[in-house]
Design a protein around this motif. Structure first.
Motif, PDB file in Angstrom:
ATOM      1  N   PRO A 297      60.061  27.259 -43.051  1.00 40.20           N
ATOM      2  CA  PRO A 297      58.467  27.278 -42.913  1.00 40.20           C
ATOM      3  C   PRO A 297      58.157  27.159 -41.691  1.00 40.20           C
ATOM      4  N   PHE A 298      59.081  26.702 -40.620  1.00 31.80           N
ATOM      5  CA  PHE A 298      58.689  27.187 -39.183  1.00 31.80           C
ATOM      6  C   PHE A 298      59.053  27.954 -38.546  1.00 31.80           C
ATOM      7  N   THR A 299      59.755  28.743 -38.597  1.00 29.67           N
ATOM      8  CA  THR A 299      60.795  29.596 -37.736  1.00 29.67           C
ATOM      9  C   THR A 299      60.459  31.129 -38.452  1.00 29.67           C
ATOM     10  N   GLU A 300      59.557  31.453 -36.545  1.00 27.97           N
ATOM     11  CA  GLU A 300      59.188  32.309 -36.880  1.00 27.97           C
ATOM     12  C   GLU A 300      60.036  34.411 -37.426  1.00 27.97           C
ATOM     13  N   LYS A 301      59.487  35.095 -37.864  1.00 31.60           N
ATOM     14  CA  LYS A 301      60.545  35.713 -38.503  1.00 31.60           C
ATOM     15  C   LYS A 301      61.853  34.710 -39.696  1.00 31.60           C
ATOM     16  N   TRP A 302      61.359  34.280 -40.047  1.00 33.25           N
ATOM     17  CA  TRP A 302      61.660  33.406 -41.449  1.00 33.25           C
ATOM     18  C   TRP A 302      62.732  34.134 -42.260  1.00 33.25           C
ATOM     19  N   TYR A 303      61.655  35.065 -42.989  1.00 27.00           N
ATOM     20  CA  TYR A 303      62.230  36.201 -43.854  1.00 27.00           C
ATOM     21  C   TYR A 303      63.436  36.622 -43.152  1.00 27.00           C
ATOM     22  N   LEU A 304      63.598  37.313 -42.163  1.00 21.73           N
ATOM     23  CA  LEU A 304      64.674  37.290 -41.429  1.00 21.73           C
ATOM     24  C   LEU A 304      66.238  36.850 -41.679  1.00 21.73           C
ATOM     25  N   PHE A 305      65.716  34.912 -41.438  1.00 20.63           N
ATOM     26  CA  PHE A 305      66.699  33.798 -41.205  1.00 20.63           C
ATOM     27  C   PHE A 305      67.101  34.209 -42.231  1.00 20.63           C
ATOM     28  N   LEU A 306      66.257  33.908 -43.181  1.00 25.57           N
ATOM     29  CA  LEU A 306      67.183  33.126 -45.042  1.00 25.57           C
ATOM     30  C   LEU A 306      67.353  34.439 -45.161  1.00 25.57           C
ATOM     31  N   LEU A 307      67.386  36.010 -44.708  1.00 28.80           N
ATOM     32  CA  LEU A 307      67.927  37.498 -44.921  1.00 28.80           C
ATOM     33  C   LEU A 307      69.394  37.515 -44.741  1.00 28.80           C
ATOM     34  N   ALA A 308      69.592  36.835 -43.143  1.00 29.14           N
ATOM     35  CA  ALA A 308      70.854  36.917 -42.593  1.00 29.14           C
ATOM     36  C   ALA A 308      71.714  35.782 -42.963  1.00 29.14           C
ATOM     37  N   LEU A 309      71.019  34.826 -43.697  1.00 21.46           N
ATOM     38  CA  LEU A 309      71.943  33.780 -43.997  1.00 21.46           C
ATOM     39  C   LEU A 309      72.443  33.613 -45.702  1.00 21.46           C
ATOM     40  N   MET A 310      71.202  34.235 -46.369  1.00 22.33           N
ATOM     41  CA  MET A 310      71.912  34.938 -47.484  1.00 22.33           C
ATOM     42  C   MET A 310      72.999  36.246 -47.937  1.00 22.33           C
ATOM     43  N   ILE A 311      73.287  36.822 -47.031  1.00 19.29           N
ATOM     44  CA  ILE A 311      74.325  37.939 -46.412  1.00 19.29           C
ATOM     45  C   ILE A 311      75.691  36.983 -46.528  1.00 19.29           C
ATOM     46  N   GLY A 312      75.929  36.275 -45.489  1.00 23.08           N
ATOM     47  CA  GLY A 312      76.888  35.779 -44.968  1.00 23.08           C
ATOM     48  C   GLY A 312      77.559  34.821 -46.209  1.00 23.08           C
ATOM     49  N   ILE A 313      76.182  34.264 -46.763  1.00 20.89           N
ATOM     50  CA  ILE A 313      76.614  33.591 -47.937  1.00 20.89           C
ATOM     51  C   ILE A 313      77.528  33.491 -49.716  1.00 20.89           C
ATOM     52  N   ALA A 314      76.550  35.361 -49.345  1.00 15.15           N
ATOM     53  CA  ALA A 314      77.188  36.014 -50.290  1.00 15.15           C
ATOM     54  C   ALA A 314      78.571  36.711 -50.240  1.00 15.15           C
ATOM     55  N   ILE A 315      78.653  37.136 -48.614  1.00 14.58           N
ATOM     56  CA  ILE A 315      80.118  37.361 -48.496  1.00 14.58           C
ATOM     57  C   ILE A 315      81.442  36.058 -48.456  1.00 14.58           C
ATOM     58  N   SER A 316      80.653  35.025 -48.265  1.00 17.07           N
ATOM     59  CA  SER A 316      81.743  33.854 -48.331  1.00 17.07           C
ATOM     60  C   SER A 316      82.006  33.685 -50.031  1.00 17.07           C
ATOM     61  N   THR A 317      81.021  33.351 -50.521  1.00 19.12           N
ATOM     62  CA  THR A 317      80.848  33.428 -52.226  1.00 19.12           C
ATOM     63  C   THR A 317      82.081  34.828 -53.118  1.00 19.12           C
ATOM     64  N   LEU A 318      81.903  35.786 -52.563  1.00 17.71           N
ATOM     65  CA  LEU A 318      82.018  36.874 -52.617  1.00 17.71           C
ATOM     66  C   LEU A 318      83.966  36.570 -52.499  1.00 17.71           C
ATOM     67  N   LEU A 319      84.238  36.717 -51.201  1.00 17.39           N
ATOM     68  CA  LEU A 319      85.377  36.682 -50.770  1.00 17.39           C
ATOM     69  C   LEU A 319      86.707  34.944 -51.295  1.00 17.39           C
ATOM     70  N   LEU A 320      85.187  34.103 -51.508  1.00 18.19           N
ATOM     71  CA  LEU A 320      86.176  32.532 -52.030  1.00 18.19           C
ATOM     72  C   LEU A 320      87.544  33.424 -53.764  1.00 18.19           C
ATOM     73  N   ILE A 321      85.596  34.324 -54.446  1.00 17.42           N
ATOM     74  CA  ILE A 321      86.211  34.805 -55.944  1.00 17.42           C
ATOM     75  C   ILE A 321      87.504  35.230 -56.007  1.00 17.42           C
ATOM     76  N   LEU A 322      87.617  36.154 -54.837  1.00 16.16           N
ATOM     77  CA  LEU A 322      88.304  37.084 -54.238  1.00 16.16           C
ATOM     78  C   LEU A 322      90.263  36.227 -53.782  1.00 16.16           C
TER      79      LEU A 322
END
Length: 339
Positions: A297-322
């Motif tokens: 909430p206190f970081t500028e461009k927090w939505y891009l910050f969150l998006l970048a983290l979500m993409i990285g987390i999604a990739i790791s989650t998918l790779l763990l499943i695979l």
């Protein structure tokens, strides 16, 4: 001396471990000062930030003192601190503090072996070691610290100028290193670089660190929710804990998943964290804050910050499943390590 050299990594990690409370405390003062400033409380913001940055100014002194402590125990603290002061004065900065700690530690370790008459032996720890240790350490740091000063200056200028491809690559490397051993020596090397940048008021690497810190535990928890057959009962029981620690920026929640299946789990963590860190730097996101989602909430461009983290987390989650295999009865044994 041979044993001391072999234990060099341990001495460096001791210095970093003792330094972390100063870093976290100073960083939080700066961060909360920034938050108060956004609410119009400049009178609160200014002293908090001033104190926080002052603490960061002592980083060479602190790292020097506690590396020396790791080598020579308590007698090394004063000479290490003094050597760190000299390193700061000649512009050698954080790297100079590391050099000062190593010099002070080995000098004091040698001074402790100097024989003293029993009548004056009490003077040895109180006068002889501090005086001679500080004098020799300060002189040596002043004499050989100039190349370190030049290197520190080059590093500072590079950090100020990184952009484009260089910034993306830096973010990818930091994310990967932080996720690789989750608090181990590789993690600490990346952390020392981030601390050095933070002390120069360069906050992009600190933002990229969120990817390497948050991705492993959150992705492990999500993967266990999505594909429970590939996780042991113990891992599934730890999933909520891993999720919450990850959300709060504590990466150690992922360690139980990594130690039981390192060759499949760690690459998944590293790849997703690397992508997340690269995207954060590509989006030119900076944050002075710590604490996982509490920083958003206190970081500028927090939505891009969150998006970048979500993409990285999604990739790791998918790779763990695979990457992970389904758990058999034999692998349900608690603590069983598999490849």
């Amino acid at each position: 001396m041979k044993e001391k050299l072999l234990n060099l990594r341990r001495y460096l990690m001791t210095g970093v471990s003792y330094m972390l409370p100063f870093i976290v405390g100073g960083g939080l003062l700066i961060a909360f000062g920034t938050i108060f400033g956004r609410f119009g409380l400049e009178n609160v913001m200014e002293p908090m930030q001033k104190l926080g940055y002052a603490i960061f100014g002592f980083i060479p002194h602190i790292i020097g003192a506690y590396i020396a402590f790791g080598i020579a125990d308590r007698p090394g603290i004063a000479p290490g601190f003094a050597g760190g002061y000299v390193a700061a004065e000649i512009g050698a900065g954080f790297l100079g503090g590391i050099l000062a700690g190593l010099i002070a530690g080995f000098v004091v370790d040698a001074l402790k072996k100097v024989p003293f008459h029993p009548y004056i032996v009490t003077l040895k720890p109180m006068m002889f070691i501090p005086l001679v240790g500080m004098a020799i350490t300060g002189l040596l740091v002043a004499l050989i610290g100039q190349p370190i000063s030049s290197l520190q200056g080059f590093l500072d200028n590079w950090l100020l100028e990184i952009s484009g491809t260089n910034a993306v690559l830096l973010g990818a490397i930091l994310g990967a290193m932080l996720a690789f051993d989750m608090g181990g020596p590789i993690n600490k090397i990346a952390l020392t670089f981030i601390i050095g940048a933070y002390s120069q008021q360069i906050f992009g690497p600190n933002a990229a660190a969120f990817a390497g810190i948050m991705t492993p535990p959150i992705s492990a928890a999500l993967a266990s929710f999505i594909m429970p057959k590939k996780f042991t009962q113990v891992e599934k029981a730890n999933s909520l804990s891993a999720l919450f620690t990850g959300l709060l920026g504590i990466t150690e929640g992922a360690i139980p998943y990594a130690v039981t299946n390192p060759l499949r789990v760690i690459p998944a963590f590293v790849i997703g964290s690397s992508v997340g860190g690269a995207l954060i730097m590509a989006f030119n996101i900076e944050t002075q804050l710590f604490g996982g989602i509490l920083a958003f909430p206190f970081t500028e461009k927090w939505y891009l910050f969150l998006l970048a983290l979500m993409i990285g987390i999604a990739i790791s989650t998918l790779l763990l499943i695979l990457f992970k295999k389904e758990v058999t009865e034999e692998l349900e044994e608690e603590g069983k390590v598999t490849l």
